[in-house]
Design a protein around this motif. Sequence first.
Motif, PDB file in Angstrom:
ATOM      1  N   ILE A  67       0.820  -1.209   0.000  1.00 60.23           N
ATOM      2  CA  ILE A  67       0.000   0.000   0.000  1.00 60.23           C
ATOM      3  C   ILE A  67       0.861   1.270   0.000  1.00 60.23           C
ATOM      4  N   SER A  68       2.142   1.107  -0.295  1.00 60.91           N
ATOM      5  CA  SER A  68       3.038   2.266  -0.358  1.00 60.91           C
ATOM      6  C   SER A  68       3.017   2.942  -1.714  1.00 60.91           C
ATOM      7  N   TYR A  69       2.978   2.143  -2.770  1.00 64.94           N
ATOM      8  CA  TYR A  69       3.138   2.683  -4.120  1.00 64.94           C
ATOM      9  C   TYR A  69       2.537   1.702  -5.124  1.00 64.94           C
ATOM     10  N   GLY A  70       1.913   2.240  -6.169  1.00 66.98           N
ATOM     11  CA  GLY A  70       1.341   1.375  -7.200  1.00 66.98           C
ATOM     12  C   GLY A  70       0.211   0.509  -6.688  1.00 66.98           C
ATOM     13  N   VAL A  71      -0.601   1.054  -5.789  1.00 70.29           N
ATOM     14  CA  VAL A  71      -1.656   0.280  -5.137  1.00 70.29           C
ATOM     15  C   VAL A  71      -2.783  -0.039  -6.116  1.00 70.29           C
ATOM     16  N   THR A  72      -3.261  -1.271  -6.064  1.00 67.44           N
ATOM     17  CA  THR A  72      -4.432  -1.667  -6.849  1.00 67.44           C
ATOM     18  C   THR A  72      -5.615  -1.873  -5.904  1.00 67.44           C
ATOM     19  N   PRO A  73      -6.840  -1.679  -6.385  1.00 66.34           N
ATOM     20  CA  PRO A  73      -8.007  -1.887  -5.516  1.00 66.34           C
ATOM     21  C   PRO A  73      -8.069  -3.302  -4.941  1.00 66.34           C
ATOM     22  N   ASP A  74      -7.757  -4.302  -5.747  1.00 64.27           N
ATOM     23  CA  ASP A  74      -7.840  -5.677  -5.266  1.00 64.27           C
ATOM     24  C   ASP A  74      -6.823  -5.945  -4.164  1.00 64.27           C
ATOM     25  N   ARG A  75      -5.604  -5.449  -4.362  1.00 63.13           N
ATOM     26  CA  ARG A  75      -4.575  -5.665  -3.321  1.00 63.13           C
ATOM     27  C   ARG A  75      -4.946  -4.907  -2.059  1.00 63.13           C
ATOM     28  N   LEU A  76      -5.488  -3.718  -2.200  1.00 66.54           N
ATOM     29  CA  LEU A  76      -5.919  -2.950  -1.036  1.00 66.54           C
ATOM     30  C   LEU A  76      -6.980  -3.705  -0.255  1.00 66.54           C
ATOM     31  N   ARG A  77      -7.959  -4.266  -0.961  1.00 71.03           N
ATOM     32  CA  ARG A  77      -9.020  -5.010  -0.281  1.00 71.03           C
ATOM     33  C   ARG A  77      -8.467  -6.250   0.413  1.00 71.03           C
ATOM     34  N   ASP A  78      -7.506  -6.921  -0.194  1.00 66.80           N
ATOM     35  CA  ASP A  78      -6.888  -8.086   0.438  1.00 66.80           C
ATOM     36  C   ASP A  78      -6.190  -7.699   1.735  1.00 66.80           C
ATOM     37  N   VAL A  79      -5.451  -6.592   1.688  1.00 68.98           N
ATOM     38  CA  VAL A  79      -4.730  -6.132   2.876  1.00 68.98           C
ATOM     39  C   VAL A  79      -5.714  -5.753   3.974  1.00 68.98           C
ATOM     40  N   CYS A  80      -6.764  -5.040   3.620  1.00 73.57           N
ATOM     41  CA  CYS A  80      -7.746  -4.622   4.622  1.00 73.57           C
ATOM     42  C   CYS A  80      -8.459  -5.822   5.232  1.00 73.57           C
ATOM     43  N   SER A  81      -8.721  -6.849   4.417  1.00 76.93           N
ATOM     44  CA  SER A  81      -9.345  -8.067   4.923  1.00 76.93           C
ATOM     45  C   SER A  81      -8.435  -8.781   5.921  1.00 76.93           C
ATOM     46  N   THR A  82      -7.140  -8.779   5.644  1.00 80.72           N
ATOM     47  CA  THR A  82      -6.181  -9.432   6.534  1.00 80.72           C
ATOM     48  C   THR A  82      -6.206  -8.828   7.927  1.00 80.72           C
ATOM     49  N   TYR A  83      -6.362  -7.501   8.000  1.00 80.40           N
ATOM     50  CA  TYR A  83      -6.291  -6.818   9.295  1.00 80.40           C
ATOM     51  C   TYR A  83      -7.658  -6.353   9.786  1.00 80.40           C
ATOM     52  N   ASP A  84      -8.712  -6.763   9.078  1.00 82.77           N
ATOM     53  CA  ASP A  84     -10.086  -6.454   9.479  1.00 82.77           C
ATOM     54  C   ASP A  84     -10.282  -4.947   9.682  1.00 82.77           C
ATOM     55  N   VAL A  85      -9.864  -4.181   8.668  1.00 84.38           N
ATOM     56  CA  VAL A  85     -10.088  -2.734   8.693  1.00 84.38           C
ATOM     57  C   VAL A  85     -10.963  -2.362   7.493  1.00 84.38           C
ATOM     58  N   GLU A  86     -11.766  -1.311   7.647  1.00 83.43           N
ATOM     59  CA  GLU A  86     -12.680  -0.888   6.590  1.00 83.43           C
ATOM     60  C   GLU A  86     -11.890  -0.251   5.458  1.00 83.43           C
ATOM     61  N   VAL A  87     -12.207  -0.644   4.233  1.00 84.66           N
ATOM     62  CA  VAL A  87     -11.371  -0.294   3.085  1.00 84.66           C
ATOM     63  C   VAL A  87     -11.303   1.214   2.856  1.00 84.66           C
ATOM     64  N   GLN A  88     -12.449   1.871   2.746  1.00 83.34           N
ATOM     65  CA  GLN A  88     -12.437   3.295   2.418  1.00 83.34           C
ATOM     66  C   GLN A  88     -11.820   4.123   3.542  1.00 83.34           C
ATOM     67  N   ASP A  89     -12.134   3.801   4.789  1.00 87.64           N
ATOM     68  CA  ASP A  89     -11.549   4.549   5.905  1.00 87.64           C
ATOM     69  C   ASP A  89     -10.032   4.391   5.928  1.00 87.64           C
ATOM     70  N   PHE A  90      -9.573   3.151   5.691  1.00 84.45           N
ATOM     71  CA  PHE A  90      -8.128   2.929   5.694  1.00 84.45           C
ATOM     72  C   PHE A  90      -7.460   3.666   4.540  1.00 84.45           C
ATOM     73  N   TRP A  91      -8.107   3.642   3.358  1.00 83.23           N
ATOM     74  CA  TRP A  91      -7.481   4.303   2.215  1.00 83.23           C
ATOM     75  C   TRP A  91      -7.413   5.818   2.414  1.00 83.23           C
ATOM     76  N   GLN A  92      -8.430   6.410   2.994  1.00 84.82           N
ATOM     77  CA  GLN A  92      -8.380   7.840   3.292  1.00 84.82           C
ATOM     78  C   GLN A  92      -7.233   8.151   4.249  1.00 84.82           C
ATOM     79  N   THR A  93      -7.045   7.276   5.240  1.00 84.29           N
ATOM     80  CA  THR A  93      -5.939   7.458   6.187  1.00 84.29           C
ATOM     81  C   THR A  93      -4.605   7.323   5.478  1.00 84.29           C
ATOM     82  N   ARG A  94      -4.486   6.322   4.636  1.00 85.45           N
ATOM     83  CA  ARG A  94      -3.228   6.109   3.906  1.00 85.45           C
ATOM     84  C   ARG A  94      -2.918   7.296   3.010  1.00 85.45           C
ATOM     85  N   ASP A  95      -3.914   7.793   2.272  1.00 85.99           N
ATOM     86  CA  ASP A  95      -3.657   8.918   1.385  1.00 85.99           C
ATOM     87  C   ASP A  95      -3.295  10.178   2.172  1.00 85.99           C
TER      88      ASP A  95
END
Length: 224
Positions: free
Chosen positions: A47-75
């Motif tokens: 999730i540092s660089y070249g992020v894809t939606p599918d990889r983001l969702r996989d990562v969020c599923s691993t840590y049980d975090v909400e996708v959009q909230d996490f992505w807003q935090t990351r950005d």
Amino acid sequence: MTYDAVLFDNDGVLVEPPPLELLTEAAADAFAAVGVEDPSEADVDAISYGVTPDRLRDVCSTYDVEVQDFWQTRDRTASDAQVASMRRGGKPRYDDVATLDSLADPLGIVSTNQQATIDAILSHHDLDSLFETAHGRPPTVASLRRKKPEPYYLDRALADLDAESALFIGDSETDVLAASRAGIDSAFIRRSHVAAVELDVTPTYDLDSLWDLHELPGVTLAEN
């Protein structure tokens, strides 16, 4: 043929790109901000660089975090880190950006970086007055599907400038592909970090410097 507009990628074209280490640290900060204290190195990198939606969702599923909230935090953390670095002297403007003052065509920016980062760069480097439009990404998952090589943000910039013919200058293969998909010409600029890159696509022009824009057919120069 003359161009109706000239568009630019930002990082690696107008200003130096951020070091990958900076983006990696920001990604780790994003995990910490949502309560994940020990993410794997592979997931931080993902999730540092070249992020894809599918990889983001996989990562969020691993840590049980909400996708959009996490992505807003990351950005937000990625943007904050870049802006703070810039204020310490990072992301310097390339010297040849001075040549943009001599161009008569309407100018725009289309970047995969965050809109907040682009806005801060334009303000910090006193570039606001040069560009009639500047598109970065909003902090949404949908923006990941629209980033280059998709032409979505290029099309929006062209619409802003009411331009049918245009030139897009970038430093990556995805920039060249995005221009092709948008139906406009492309120029690949060989900054030091891509000087020896061999492309699998052919840009309309291959540039050593933004000064070379003076020599391109279709680019209109301002009258002295």
